[in-house]
Write an enzyme that holds these catalytic residues in place. Sequence first.
Site, PDB file in Angstrom:
ATOM      1  CB  CYS A  39      -0.957  -0.010   1.180  1.00 20.27           C
ATOM      2  SG  CYS A  39      -0.154  -0.090   2.793  1.00 20.27           S
TER       3      CYS A  39
ATOM      4  CG  HIS B  69      -4.355   0.532   4.762  1.00 21.21           C
ATOM      5  ND1 HIS B  69      -3.801  -0.129   3.698  1.00 21.21           N
ATOM      6  CD2 HIS B  69      -5.485   1.139   4.273  1.00 21.21           C
ATOM      7  CE1 HIS B  69      -4.544   0.035   2.619  1.00 21.21           C
ATOM      8  NE2 HIS B  69      -5.578   0.812   2.951  1.00 21.21           N
TER       9      HIS B  69
ATOM     10  CG  ASP C  13      -8.004   1.818   0.679  1.00 24.71           C
ATOM     11  OD1 ASP C  13      -6.912   1.261   0.438  1.00 24.71           O
ATOM     12  OD2 ASP C  13      -8.677   1.580   1.701  1.00 24.71           O
TER      13      ASP C  13
END
Length: 579
Positions: free
Chosen positions: A361, A492, A513
């Site tokens: 991520c 995250h 996201d």
Amino acid sequence: MLSCNICGETVTSEPDMKAHLLIVHMENEVTCPFCKLSGVNYDEMCFHIETAHFERNELEKNFERINTVQYGTSNSRKDSTLQCRMEVNSSIHSACASNHPKISAQGPPNNGILKHKDFYSENLTESRKFLKSKEKQPDRTKIKGSIYEAMYSPPECPFCGKIEGCSQDMETHVKTEHADLLDTPLEDCNQPLYDCPMCGLICTNYHILQEHVDLHLEESSFGQGMDRVQCSRDLELAQQLQQEEDRKRRSEESRQEMEEFQNLQRQYGLNNSGGYKQQQLRNMEIEVNRGRMHPSEFHRRKADMMESLAIGIDDGKTKTSGIMEALYRYYQNAATDVRRVWLSTVVDHFQSSYGDKGWGCGYRNFQMLLSSLLQNDAYDDCLKGMSVPCIPKIQSMIEDAWKEGFDPQGASQLNNRLQGTKAWIGACEVYTLLTSLRIKCRITDFHKSTGPLGTHPRLFEWILSYYSSEREGSPKVLFTSKPPIYLQHQGHSQTVVGIEERKNRTLCLLVFDPGCPSREMQKLLKQDMEASSVKQLRKFVGNLKHKQYQIVAVEGVLSSEEKIARRQASQVFTAEKIP
């Protein structure tokens, strides 16, 4: 012929028997002061009293006096000796009666000679058995030992040590051989007696008492020494047990720490299980085995991946472009519940793929941020000729920044290596990479909650201040010149591409996201975009409740001198903290 029922002697007539009983037995009658046993001679009575009633410590003194009376007189006839024996027997009875109230009221038996041989034999047998067991015990005092030796062993002369077969022979020997020694009168029976304060033994001499007490003290000292030895052994054993317990505890803690460290290594991709390339191939093979990917598709994607890795540029297969323009149109024509909205410059969305699922991520958000900077003319000078790099290329770029001297502490934590691993990156690595590219940025740390229920309203206010204009009368939808914001929390990261101010004055972030699939993001490109499609981008104050958030916000371009200064400052990495 008549036979005596007591001693078994035979006589010729009844007058002789009466004379025998009177002379031998009636005059010499001895009775046990404790159990009334009679019909035995004096030596046997002494043997019986010592063995059957040995617990009476007071008798020891009396036995000693018996020996004294028996051998301590001179020029006395046999009848005088017998009289002394009867007196001593009486004194024994009196002494015992003084210590035993039940006996004190009783006198010598008046019913004549006891003729119960069975009773006598039984007591005598038991007494001899007890004597044998007592002779084995080593802890008898010297006084008791002399009594035992004098009473149960053949009589020994107290002057020359000669041993005779019986008491009468010994008496004759003493009177004939040591008559001169017997002239000394018997010691006064009223001499002072000394009681042992520890066991109650009565001694006639103070020095003997002192020696006897010394034995007690030596025994006590020995017992205390043994107690100290035992305590020392107990302490040593306790220390050994404690050390063993500590060793096991440290071993268990070390094992748990190692397991936690290995879990962290596995979680953050530092367990040497391969990097982007290996994971991409492995996951595509799994898809083929499950029948969800055709083998030809596998080989085509593999070839594309190898080409992308060779040139260091992302293949764009997970990229979705045009979302910001679609949002602008949506807010212009719909979203009646929104009072005002600020959007960042154009941003492309990058989704995680087979190669970085679960750990990429941070790299994907950097790609989003860089895609916006590459479309902003203000950053052409420092990003000239660049394209959005693939993940292994980003890892290589961060390693190059470490080699220049940026963030040595962060480099050490990641073993100065990212390529070929699944190591996570966060706000510090993104800041380091941007700074090495001469892009001016800042890290702000919202290290604790600033609102109720663990919320962070100050974070929303800061982002609004970053995007909003001070001018009044600004339009409902504003495309700003500000790049998107890198937003990091535990586990995250996301990219903030705008912020809404709703009609009820609440704030709402617009977030890209990397975990959101491309097919969902592509729904935003439709002309008739629905509010439900925008819902996946919205993050209200109540949606961000992690303990800590960090943001990386781009603010311009650095000069060469500023880049050097920031490299020096990164030796001890600091961030602005709010609050």
